[in-house]
Design a protein around this motif. Structure first.
Motif, PDB file in Angstrom:
ATOM      1  N   VAL A 262      29.847 118.310  23.879  1.00 30.21           N
ATOM      2  CA  VAL A 262      29.880 116.380  24.127  1.00 30.21           C
ATOM      3  C   VAL A 262      28.512 116.591  25.115  1.00 30.21           C
ATOM      4  O   VAL A 262      27.720 115.692  25.319  1.00 30.21           O
ATOM      5  N   LEU A 263      28.320 117.318  26.279  1.00 29.56           N
ATOM      6  CA  LEU A 263      26.985 117.758  26.844  1.00 29.56           C
ATOM      7  C   LEU A 263      25.954 117.552  26.436  1.00 29.56           C
ATOM      8  O   LEU A 263      24.968 116.718  26.062  1.00 29.56           O
ATOM      9  N   LEU A 264      25.530 118.772  24.914  1.00 32.27           N
ATOM     10  CA  LEU A 264      24.978 118.385  23.850  1.00 32.27           C
ATOM     11  C   LEU A 264      24.282 117.449  23.004  1.00 32.27           C
ATOM     12  O   LEU A 264      22.876 117.094  23.357  1.00 32.27           O
ATOM     13  N   ILE A 265      25.136 116.872  22.469  1.00 30.49           N
ATOM     14  CA  ILE A 265      25.173 115.882  22.282  1.00 30.49           C
ATOM     15  C   ILE A 265      24.243 114.528  22.970  1.00 30.49           C
ATOM     16  O   ILE A 265      23.688 113.492  22.390  1.00 30.49           O
ATOM     17  N   ILE A 266      25.531 114.622  24.729  1.00 35.46           N
ATOM     18  CA  ILE A 266      24.946 112.969  25.683  1.00 35.46           C
ATOM     19  C   ILE A 266      23.203 113.298  25.724  1.00 35.46           C
ATOM     20  O   ILE A 266      22.519 112.651  25.842  1.00 35.46           O
ATOM     21  N   PHE A 267      23.279 114.560  26.042  1.00 35.65           N
ATOM     22  CA  PHE A 267      21.661 114.400  26.307  1.00 35.65           C
ATOM     23  C   PHE A 267      20.576 114.701  25.318  1.00 35.65           C
ATOM     24  O   PHE A 267      19.434 114.679  25.134  1.00 35.65           O
ATOM     25  N   LEU A 268      20.933 115.297  24.255  1.00 33.44           N
ATOM     26  CA  LEU A 268      19.827 115.166  22.421  1.00 33.44           C
ATOM     27  C   LEU A 268      19.976 114.246  21.811  1.00 33.44           C
ATOM     28  O   LEU A 268      18.571 113.148  21.599  1.00 33.44           O
TER      29      LEU A 268
ATOM     30  N   GLN B 240      23.563 107.520  19.106  1.00 32.34           N
ATOM     31  CA  GLN B 240      23.561 108.166  17.628  1.00 32.34           C
ATOM     32  C   GLN B 240      24.126 109.542  17.541  1.00 32.34           C
ATOM     33  O   GLN B 240      24.801 109.813  16.150  1.00 32.34           O
ATOM     34  N   GLY B 241      24.822 110.562  18.685  1.00 30.14           N
ATOM     35  CA  GLY B 241      25.186 111.799  17.960  1.00 30.14           C
ATOM     36  C   GLY B 241      26.492 111.717  17.702  1.00 30.14           C
ATOM     37  O   GLY B 241      27.293 112.427  16.831  1.00 30.14           O
ATOM     38  N   PHE B 242      27.192 110.848  18.476  1.00 28.87           N
ATOM     39  CA  PHE B 242      29.415 111.081  18.556  1.00 28.87           C
ATOM     40  C   PHE B 242      29.109 109.817  17.627  1.00 28.87           C
ATOM     41  O   PHE B 242      30.033 110.765  16.663  1.00 28.87           O
ATOM     42  N   CYS B 243      28.542 109.377  16.210  1.00 30.47           N
ATOM     43  CA  CYS B 243      28.401 108.452  15.135  1.00 30.47           C
ATOM     44  C   CYS B 243      28.585 109.866  14.151  1.00 30.47           C
ATOM     45  O   CYS B 243      29.293 108.788  13.234  1.00 30.47           O
ATOM     46  N   LEU B 244      26.999 110.577  14.335  1.00 33.02           N
ATOM     47  CA  LEU B 244      27.237 110.572  13.526  1.00 33.02           C
ATOM     48  C   LEU B 244      28.344 112.417  13.150  1.00 33.02           C
ATOM     49  O   LEU B 244      29.469 112.750  12.037  1.00 33.02           O
TER      50      LEU B 244
ATOM     51  N   PHE C 250      23.827 126.273  23.751  1.00 35.26           N
ATOM     52  CA  PHE C 250      25.220 125.396  23.330  1.00 35.26           C
ATOM     53  C   PHE C 250      26.022 126.380  23.595  1.00 35.26           C
ATOM     54  O   PHE C 250      27.082 126.287  24.080  1.00 35.26           O
ATOM     55  N   PHE C 251      25.335 128.160  22.887  1.00 34.75           N
ATOM     56  CA  PHE C 251      25.738 129.151  23.155  1.00 34.75           C
ATOM     57  C   PHE C 251      26.224 129.171  24.422  1.00 34.75           C
ATOM     58  O   PHE C 251      27.407 130.294  24.624  1.00 34.75           O
ATOM     59  N   ILE C 252      25.189 129.152  25.510  1.00 41.21           N
ATOM     60  CA  ILE C 252      24.915 129.454  26.587  1.00 41.21           C
ATOM     61  C   ILE C 252      26.104 127.979  27.507  1.00 41.21           C
ATOM     62  O   ILE C 252      26.772 129.199  28.213  1.00 41.21           O
TER      63      ILE C 252
ATOM     64  N   MET D 264      14.160 122.076  32.770  1.00 41.91           N
ATOM     65  CA  MET D 264      15.496 122.385  32.315  1.00 41.91           C
ATOM     66  C   MET D 264      16.165 121.243  30.850  1.00 41.91           C
ATOM     67  O   MET D 264      16.215 122.260  29.914  1.00 41.91           O
ATOM     68  N   MET D 265      15.553 119.814  30.794  1.00 35.19           N
ATOM     69  CA  MET D 265      15.636 119.370  29.645  1.00 35.19           C
ATOM     70  C   MET D 265      14.826 119.887  28.167  1.00 35.19           C
ATOM     71  O   MET D 265      15.420 119.954  27.340  1.00 35.19           O
ATOM     72  N   LYS D 266      13.610 120.166  28.233  1.00 36.12           N
ATOM     73  CA  LYS D 266      12.961 120.343  27.598  1.00 36.12           C
ATOM     74  C   LYS D 266      13.109 122.348  26.819  1.00 36.12           C
ATOM     75  O   LYS D 266      13.250 122.261  25.593  1.00 36.12           O
ATOM     76  N   MET D 267      13.728 123.078  27.783  1.00 34.01           N
ATOM     77  CA  MET D 267      14.606 123.982  26.921  1.00 34.01           C
ATOM     78  C   MET D 267      15.789 123.773  26.196  1.00 34.01           C
ATOM     79  O   MET D 267      15.964 124.354  25.681  1.00 34.01           O
TER      80      MET D 267
END
Length: 276
Positions: free
Chosen positions: A61-67, A71-75, A13-15, A1-4
């Protein structure tokens, strides 16, 4: 799942967005409500808005946490708090939707008084204005955290402004579908035709504009303002039209004006909208 998810972040994100928002709408409206078989009561609007904004908010939020993690939240914060941009972009973000809306009304009202905005004859002008401003702020802020904060930078790295805007705009329109499933009261326009016009016209072209402005400023805050003014104008200056034909005419006129603006901007910027 994480790889996908890592391989297809925007699709993920859309799904997630659809899953969260439409699940909330299902519990509030039920199947009949989502299919437009019963009228949506005004008292349900706070719940409907909450369900809708939870989609892009939680998904981003979930996508940023996972990916990307911290650093993603800072950006995201850097994009959100980028206030120091030219005043012309603030003006463009604030004025575009009202300008197009007022021009549409001016073009159509000579043909029918039904295109006059309801607010002109309303006894609740203050409530309409406050509701439009609040609704615009809520929708603009929480939705753009996802549409612009997450999806736009990834797609813009692969596609032109035009293609990025079209891809996000089409999904953005379809995401609104349960709220626009009401059939034509006069029965002259098939529901499929109404859905296409309601969801895949003005939202798509305006998304292209938002992507362009974000590309020029790299400011999520400016994108939020553009979305806010669009929602506020829709709520405050909604016309008193009642038929599907009138609705189609209004949407097509509004969309055509924005499309002309995009063509003018693309020509004057030597093809910025179509360049990679």
């Amino acid at each position: 799942m994480m790889k996908m998810i890592k391989k297809f972040p925007v699709t993920s994100f859309f799904i997630l967005n659809f899953l969260v928002s439409w699940t909330g709408l299902y519990f509030i409206l039920g199947v009949d409500g989502m299919l437009g078989k019963k009228t949506i009561d005004g008292s349900l609007m706070p719940g409907l808005m909450t369900a809708m904004i939870c989609g892009p908010l939680l998904s981003s939020v979930l996508l940023i946490i996972f990916l990307e993690g911290k650093q993603g939240f800072c950006l995201l914060k850097a994009r959100l708090t980028k206030f120091k941009v030219s005043i012309k972009w603030y003006m463009f973000a604030l004025v575009t939707a009202p300008f197009v809306t007022i021009l549409t009304i001016l073009i159509l009202t000579p043909f029918s008084s039904k295109f006059f905005p309801l607010i002109l004859n309303s006894n609740d002008k203050v409530d309409l204005i406050l509701g439009g401003i609040i609704g615009g702020f809520v929708a603009g802020f929480f939705e753009e955290l996802g549409w612009t904060g997450v999806a736009t930078p990834v797609l813009r790295g692969k596609y032109s402004i035009l293609i990025t805007g079209l891809l996000i705009g089409i999904v953005w329109g379809l995401w609104h579908m349960p709220l626009f499933m009401a059939p034509d009261p006069e029965g002259t326009i098939p529901i499929a035709g109404l859905i296409v016009i309601r969801l895949l016209s003005h939202l798509v072209v305006f998304r292209i504009m938002i992507v362009w402005v974000y590309d020029k400023t790299q400011s999520l805050f400016i994108a939020i303002i553009m979305h806010m003014t669009l929602t506020a104008c829709t709520l405050i200056f909604q016309p008193s039209i009642t038929s599907g034909v009138e609705s189609m005419i209004y949407n097509i006129t509004w969309t055509s004006i924005v499309a002309v603006i995009i063509m003018i901007l693309n020509f004057s910027t030597e093809g910025e909208f179509t360049k990679r």
